[in-house]
Write an enzyme that holds these catalytic residues in place. Structure first.
Site, PDB file in Angstrom:
ATOM      1  N   ASP A 184      10.023 -39.426  44.183  1.00 34.53           N
ATOM      2  CA  ASP A 184      10.043 -38.036  44.609  1.00 34.53           C
ATOM      3  C   ASP A 184       9.542 -37.987  46.052  1.00 34.53           C
ATOM      4  O   ASP A 184       8.504 -38.561  46.370  1.00 34.53           O
ATOM      5  CB  ASP A 184       9.187 -37.149  43.694  1.00 34.53           C
ATOM      6  N   TYR A 207      17.254 -35.479  55.952  1.00 40.56           N
ATOM      7  CA  TYR A 207      16.520 -35.092  57.156  1.00 40.56           C
ATOM      8  C   TYR A 207      16.498 -36.197  58.220  1.00 40.56           C
ATOM      9  O   TYR A 207      15.831 -36.054  59.243  1.00 40.56           O
ATOM     10  CB  TYR A 207      15.082 -34.691  56.789  1.00 40.56           C
ATOM     11  N   ARG A 250       9.441 -44.545  52.160  1.00 43.79           N
ATOM     12  CA  ARG A 250       9.972 -45.272  50.984  1.00 43.79           C
ATOM     13  C   ARG A 250       9.528 -46.729  51.010  1.00 43.79           C
ATOM     14  O   ARG A 250       9.091 -47.283  50.003  1.00 43.79           O
ATOM     15  CB  ARG A 250      11.511 -45.154  51.042  1.00 43.79           C
TER      16      ARG A 250
END
Ligand code: ITT
Length: 182
Positions: free
Chosen positions: A69, A143, A168
């Site tokens: 998430d 983005y 990430r």
């Protein structure tokens, strides 16, 4: 490399899976895709959203699974869009975000990776500071065309080493050292 049926990435987002697979391959872990739409509860906490997504994903795929998430937190907007980043991207998009910003363009990308199997439920967080560009630059997804990582002059969409420094990457690096020790 660990076998591909060992670990699944549950997500609706192909871009996230491809980046996660590349990053984990570099840590010696193979990753398969369990493509699905996971319900996102309404919460101000990315971690609460991630825990629920991971439990649902394990229930569906019945194999050791990770979910991710993410949120883009913009300082001058008090952390907006944060946990609502997916919804905001599909509604107002990058143009809408750019229209909201003035001088203070500081922002942060956060990734939570949550692992779930029948014995464990563990979350790993990666944060990356940066700024929002003045206009869209490059052709990346999400983005990427407006997020400039700290110490860089170019957006995620324009650099070639995103997967070596992203939110990430940072969360998956923590996950992989735990997973490989397990
Ligand atoms: P899931 O099915 O895995 O939930 P999602 O696309 O809904 O996929 P998130 O809620 O985790 O994913 O992410 C929120 C949004 O943030 C996502 O839809 C993208 O628009 C954006 N985003 C996340 N990581 C990004 C990245 O590395 N580069 C650009 N945009 C990103």
């Amino acid at each position: 490399m660990r076998q591909s049926f060992d670990l699944f990435f549950a997500s609706s987002n192909d871009h996230k899976y491809h980046e996660a697979k590349r990053i984990l391959n570099n840590f010696g872990i193979d990753l398969s895709f369990f493509k699905c739409v996971l319900e996102e509860i309404q919460s101000n906490s990315l971690n609460d959203i991630a825990i629920k997504k991971a439990k649902d994903a394990f229930h569906e795929c019945k194999k050791p699974v990770i979910i991710e998430d993410d949120g883009l937190f913009i300082e001058s907007l008090n952390g907006f869009p944060g946990p609502y980043s997916s919804f905001v991207f599909t509604t107002i998009g990058n143009e809408g975000i750019l229209n909201l910003l003035k001088k203070n363009r500081n922002a942060k990308f956060v990734s939570i990776i949550t692992y779930c199997d029948k014995n464990s439920l563990r979350s790993f967080v990666g944060n990356l500071d940066g700024t929002i560009s003045n206009s869209k630059q490059g052709n990346g997804w999400g983005y990427d065309p407006i997020f400039i990582p700290i110490k860089m002059k170019k957006t995620f969409a324009e650099i070639s080493n995103k997967n070596e420094l992203s939110h990430r990457y940072k969360a998956l690096k923590k996950f992989s050292s735990w997973y490989l020790d397990k």
